[in-house]
Design a protein around this motif. Sequence first.
Motif, PDB file in Angstrom:
ATOM      1  N   GLU A   1       0.833  -1.216   0.000  1.00 12.41           N
ATOM      2  CA  GLU A   1       0.000   0.000   0.000  1.00 12.41           C
ATOM      3  C   GLU A   1       0.863   1.261   0.000  1.00 12.41           C
ATOM      4  OE1 GLU A   1      -3.718   0.462   0.972  1.00 12.41           O
ATOM      5  OE2 GLU A   1      -4.130  -1.405   2.024  1.00 12.41           O
ATOM      6  N   VAL A   2       2.037   1.156   0.642  1.00 14.86           N
ATOM      7  CA  VAL A   2       2.966   2.296   0.593  1.00 14.86           C
ATOM      8  C   VAL A   2       3.467   2.449  -0.838  1.00 14.86           C
ATOM      9  CG1 VAL A   2       5.204   3.177   1.367  1.00 14.86           C
ATOM     10  CG2 VAL A   2       3.683   2.060   3.005  1.00 14.86           C
ATOM     11  N   GLU A   3       3.822   1.300  -1.436  1.00 10.76           N
ATOM     12  CA  GLU A   3       4.420   1.328  -2.770  1.00 10.76           C
ATOM     13  C   GLU A   3       3.440   1.843  -3.838  1.00 10.76           C
ATOM     14  OE1 GLU A   3       6.468  -2.060  -5.372  1.00 10.76           O
ATOM     15  OE2 GLU A   3       7.164  -1.949  -3.308  1.00 10.76           O
ATOM     16  N   ASP A   4       2.196   1.356  -3.802  1.00 11.94           N
ATOM     17  CA  ASP A   4       1.258   1.818  -4.842  1.00 11.94           C
ATOM     18  C   ASP A   4       0.454   3.043  -4.388  1.00 11.94           C
ATOM     19  OD1 ASP A   4      -0.746   0.802  -3.271  1.00 11.94           O
ATOM     20  OD2 ASP A   4      -1.031  -1.013  -4.443  1.00 11.94           O
ATOM     21  N   LYS A   5       0.825   3.600  -3.266  1.00  9.29           N
ATOM     22  CA  LYS A   5       0.291   4.876  -2.764  1.00  9.29           C
ATOM     23  C   LYS A   5      -1.182   4.824  -2.363  1.00  9.29           C
ATOM     24  CE  LYS A   5       3.651   7.566  -5.336  1.00  9.29           C
ATOM     25  NZ  LYS A   5       3.913   8.662  -6.236  1.00  9.29           N
TER      26      LYS A   5
ATOM     27  N   ASN B   1       6.270   9.613   5.785  1.00  7.06           N
ATOM     28  CA  ASN B   1       5.911  10.577   4.743  1.00  7.06           C
ATOM     29  C   ASN B   1       5.406   9.799   3.532  1.00  7.06           C
ATOM     30  OD1 ASN B   1       6.460  13.172   5.819  1.00  7.06           O
ATOM     31  ND2 ASN B   1       8.645  12.800   5.610  1.00  7.06           N
ATOM     32  N   LEU B   2       4.190  10.082   3.134  1.00  3.70           N
ATOM     33  CA  LEU B   2       3.616   9.371   1.985  1.00  3.70           C
ATOM     34  C   LEU B   2       3.650  10.282   0.768  1.00  3.70           C
ATOM     35  CD1 LEU B   2       0.643   7.669   3.827  1.00  3.70           C
ATOM     36  CD2 LEU B   2       2.686   6.550   2.977  1.00  3.70           C
TER      37      LEU B   2
ATOM     38  N   GLU C   1      -3.604  13.123  -6.296  1.00  3.14           N
ATOM     39  CA  GLU C   1      -3.172  12.909  -7.686  1.00  3.14           C
ATOM     40  C   GLU C   1      -2.940  11.423  -7.955  1.00  3.14           C
ATOM     41  OE1 GLU C   1       0.754  14.376  -8.394  1.00  3.14           O
ATOM     42  OE2 GLU C   1       1.495  13.573  -6.506  1.00  3.14           O
ATOM     43  N   VAL C   2      -2.912  10.620  -6.885  1.00  7.12           N
ATOM     44  CA  VAL C   2      -2.653   9.189  -7.037  1.00  7.12           C
ATOM     45  C   VAL C   2      -3.751   8.564  -7.880  1.00  7.12           C
ATOM     46  CG1 VAL C   2      -2.564   6.998  -5.787  1.00  7.12           C
ATOM     47  CG2 VAL C   2      -1.406   9.001  -4.871  1.00  7.12           C
ATOM     48  N   GLU C   3      -3.324   7.839  -8.912  1.00  5.50           N
ATOM     49  CA  GLU C   3      -4.323   7.267  -9.815  1.00  5.50           C
ATOM     50  C   GLU C   3      -4.821   5.917  -9.341  1.00  5.50           C
ATOM     51  OE1 GLU C   3      -3.661   7.284 -13.938  1.00  5.50           O
ATOM     52  OE2 GLU C   3      -2.751   9.256 -13.939  1.00  5.50           O
ATOM     53  N   THR C   4      -4.005   5.236  -8.531  1.00  8.01           N
ATOM     54  CA  THR C   4      -4.377   3.888  -8.129  1.00  8.01           C
ATOM     55  C   THR C   4      -5.551   3.902  -7.165  1.00  8.01           C
ATOM     56  OG1 THR C   4      -2.008   3.502  -8.148  1.00  8.01           O
ATOM     57  CG2 THR C   4      -3.381   1.699  -7.369  1.00  8.01           C
ATOM     58  N   ILE C   5      -6.547   3.158  -7.526  1.00  3.64           N
ATOM     59  CA  ILE C   5      -7.639   2.858  -6.599  1.00  3.64           C
ATOM     60  C   ILE C   5      -7.685   1.329  -6.576  1.00  3.64           C
ATOM     61  CG2 ILE C   5     -10.099   3.128  -6.134  1.00  3.64           C
ATOM     62  CD1 ILE C   5     -10.123   5.530  -7.971  1.00  3.64           C
ATOM     63  N   TYR C   6      -8.063   0.757  -5.429  1.00  2.73           N
ATOM     64  CA  TYR C   6      -8.106  -0.708  -5.345  1.00  2.73           C
ATOM     65  C   TYR C   6      -8.865  -1.252  -6.560  1.00  2.73           C
ATOM     66  CZ  TYR C   6      -6.916   0.634  -0.590  1.00  2.73           C
ATOM     67  OH  TYR C   6      -6.323   1.200   0.500  1.00  2.73           O
TER      68      TYR C   6
ATOM     69  N   MET D   1     -13.310   8.853 -15.109  1.00  2.00           N
ATOM     70  CA  MET D   1     -14.223   8.187 -14.164  1.00  2.00           C
ATOM     71  C   MET D   1     -13.530   7.924 -12.835  1.00  2.00           C
ATOM     72  SD  MET D   1     -15.841   5.544 -16.888  1.00  2.00           S
ATOM     73  CE  MET D   1     -17.164   4.776 -15.989  1.00  2.00           C
ATOM     74  N   ARG D   2     -12.253   7.579 -12.919  1.00  2.00           N
ATOM     75  CA  ARG D   2     -11.500   7.357 -11.666  1.00  2.00           C
ATOM     76  C   ARG D   2     -11.421   8.659 -10.873  1.00  2.00           C
ATOM     77  NH1 ARG D   2      -7.921   4.052 -14.604  1.00  2.00           N
ATOM     78  NH2 ARG D   2      -6.325   5.669 -14.663  1.00  2.00           N
ATOM     79  N   GLN D   3     -11.200   9.764 -11.588  1.00  2.00           N
ATOM     80  CA  GLN D   3     -11.141  11.060 -10.902  1.00  2.00           C
ATOM     81  C   GLN D   3     -12.450  11.334 -10.191  1.00  2.00           C
ATOM     82  OE1 GLN D   3      -8.338  12.222 -10.421  1.00  2.00           O
ATOM     83  NE2 GLN D   3      -7.554  13.551 -12.002  1.00  2.00           N
ATOM     84  N   ARG D   4     -13.557  11.076 -10.892  1.00  2.00           N
ATOM     85  CA  ARG D   4     -14.861  11.405 -10.314  1.00  2.00           C
ATOM     86  C   ARG D   4     -15.177  10.517  -9.112  1.00  2.00           C
ATOM     87  NH1 ARG D   4     -19.488  11.547 -14.423  1.00  2.00           N
ATOM     88  NH2 ARG D   4     -18.286  10.044 -15.613  1.00  2.00           N
ATOM     89  N   ILE D   5     -14.785   9.246  -9.188  1.00  2.00           N
ATOM     90  CA  ILE D   5     -15.095   8.365  -8.050  1.00  2.00           C
ATOM     91  C   ILE D   5     -14.189   8.719  -6.857  1.00  2.00           C
ATOM     92  CG2 ILE D   5     -13.629   6.282  -8.266  1.00  2.00           C
ATOM     93  CD1 ILE D   5     -17.433   6.264  -7.900  1.00  2.00           C
ATOM     94  N   LYS D   6     -12.976   9.211  -7.172  1.00  2.00           N
ATOM     95  CA  LYS D   6     -12.112   9.688  -6.071  1.00  2.00           C
ATOM     96  C   LYS D   6     -12.739  10.912  -5.400  1.00  2.00           C
ATOM     97  CE  LYS D   6      -8.105  10.234  -8.066  1.00  2.00           C
ATOM     98  NZ  LYS D   6      -6.726  10.495  -8.370  1.00  2.00           N
TER      99      LYS D   6
END
Lengths: 249, 331
Positions: free
Chosen positions: A83-87, A247-248, B108-113, B162-167
């Motif tokens: 989770e740290v790695e993929d933020k 720090n993330l 700004e993180v694009e990753t969502i589970y 869509m990812r932006q909007r769900i975030k």
Amino acid sequence: MTAQLTVMRLTIRQFLRAKSVLVVAGICAIPLLLAVILRLADSDMRDWEMRDTLAVVIFQGLFSSTLLPLAALVLSTAALGDEVEDKTLQYLTLKPISRLRIVLEKFVGTLVITVPIAWTALIGVWLIISWGNLEVTRDIVWPMLAASLAGIAGFSGLFMLISLVMQRALVLGVFYVFVWEATLSGFLPGIRTISIRHYMQSIFVRMLDDDAVTLSNASRLSTATITIVAIVVISLALSAWRLRRINLE
Amino acid sequence: MIASQEAVAADVQAERSSTIPGLREGQTPTVLVDQVSKWYGDIVAVSNVTFGVAPGVTGLLGPNGAGKSTTLKMICGLLAPSSGTITIEGEPVRGRPDVYRRLGLVSEVETIYPFMSGREFVRLNAELQRLPNVDEAVERAIAMVEMQSAADRRVGGYSKGMRQRIKVAGALVHDPDIILMDEPLNGTDPVQRVQLMGLIRQLGRSGKTVIVSSHVLEEVERFAQNIIVIVNGRLAAVGDFRAIRERIDAHDREIRLRVDKPRRLASALIDTDIVRAVKIDEHDRVVADTQDVREFYRLVPVLAKEHGVRLYEVQALDESLASVFSDLVER
């Protein structure tokens, strides 16, 4: 109540969809394979041979010394480290929940996946080795399960902490398992006292209480149990402390 | 006695707020960034920045790599400042999880589970906020970003918009008073963009403190009354958008146009008073240097229609905006 276990449920879902669970299952399948080979090689094992193979060769010599620490390493470093790695950790830390709760639920989520896999493998090994005469080795099963639970908890707590402190936790963990736990602690008595494996195996031999299954300088059952509980508590407390300061990016 | 102490404290606060960039006299800051710096070894990401933010929409503007994301991460407590202090409603953020009941971040993180559906992701946020009525909050948040029809699809299959909007839905599910958005319009299509900008304006009008980062000046203009301009980690300008816009507009800007007949439009543009130079780039796009961006944007469709040119894309070049920002720092 369910809302309070959101992080744990998330962790379990993450693991069930990750390749790391397959790796852990593969690691835990090795003793099953070995058990099958041993039974095929000697289909007419005597009672003492069955006990020796299960308790000494497979559990003490292979499973608890190398495979269990590796299985715990793979999942516990992924629990927070991935989770740290993929933020994605910020989805958890930017919430009004304590860092200790995040760590605790991640830890329990790791145990919920690792322990059943390890126990299934151990019960499978017991069934294969003792097939046709289960009574002879029945008394070994509970000590194996209890010791493995203690070992998984101890290693998972420690490795989870390491994953928050450094980026290449998996590499350090492998070094720790093979060099520290499997090699150095076998030769240097001082190191043994700070080896999780030693306390896990102490729990096993003390619970089993069989003169044929021994461990050099085995700790008392209470000492070993308290030490592992202390390792878990300290590791989780330090992980929560680290999570508060991390720090993330 | 107590009343008099409170009066003195209020006076001190009012006097202080008049000296804090970004605040009008007497305004109490919701977010206060006080002499904050952040460095990584020898690299300075943010340098001695001070500003206050009050309710309403504030645009955090600057070119890519200016320090906008670092600033937002420090405000919400993801990063610790190397020096200086950041407070939200007078309280420090880091190490205070309770603050997150009032704060929402669209990162700004694009990753969502990726294994979750949009609805599950918003629900995760709602559950972690310990909301009393999770279902209601989830549906309200999803409706705010108009994602009802796609809410049950896996996030892994979502487009970037869509990812932006769900975030955004995840960050708003607990109805926070302070909302930080890091480039929320990135990757959105024109329709999504209009919808999100409307939502941002609506949040500001309802009295929430909204800070939205962007590197596109024309974008920020559509929703922010106040702006904070950061360039190379330094505060370049703070205050009312129109006043800063006038300073920015005083500079030449390069605008790139993708059209079907570039040479015809180029010759029409060079005949106007507001274009200093025109060139055709290697991809047959028109690049015009103008000293009056607003008039340029008004004039281009008119000229295109007059000369039978089909207009596909109009884009302000970031490099020219970066030089404008740099000039603001030097002033």
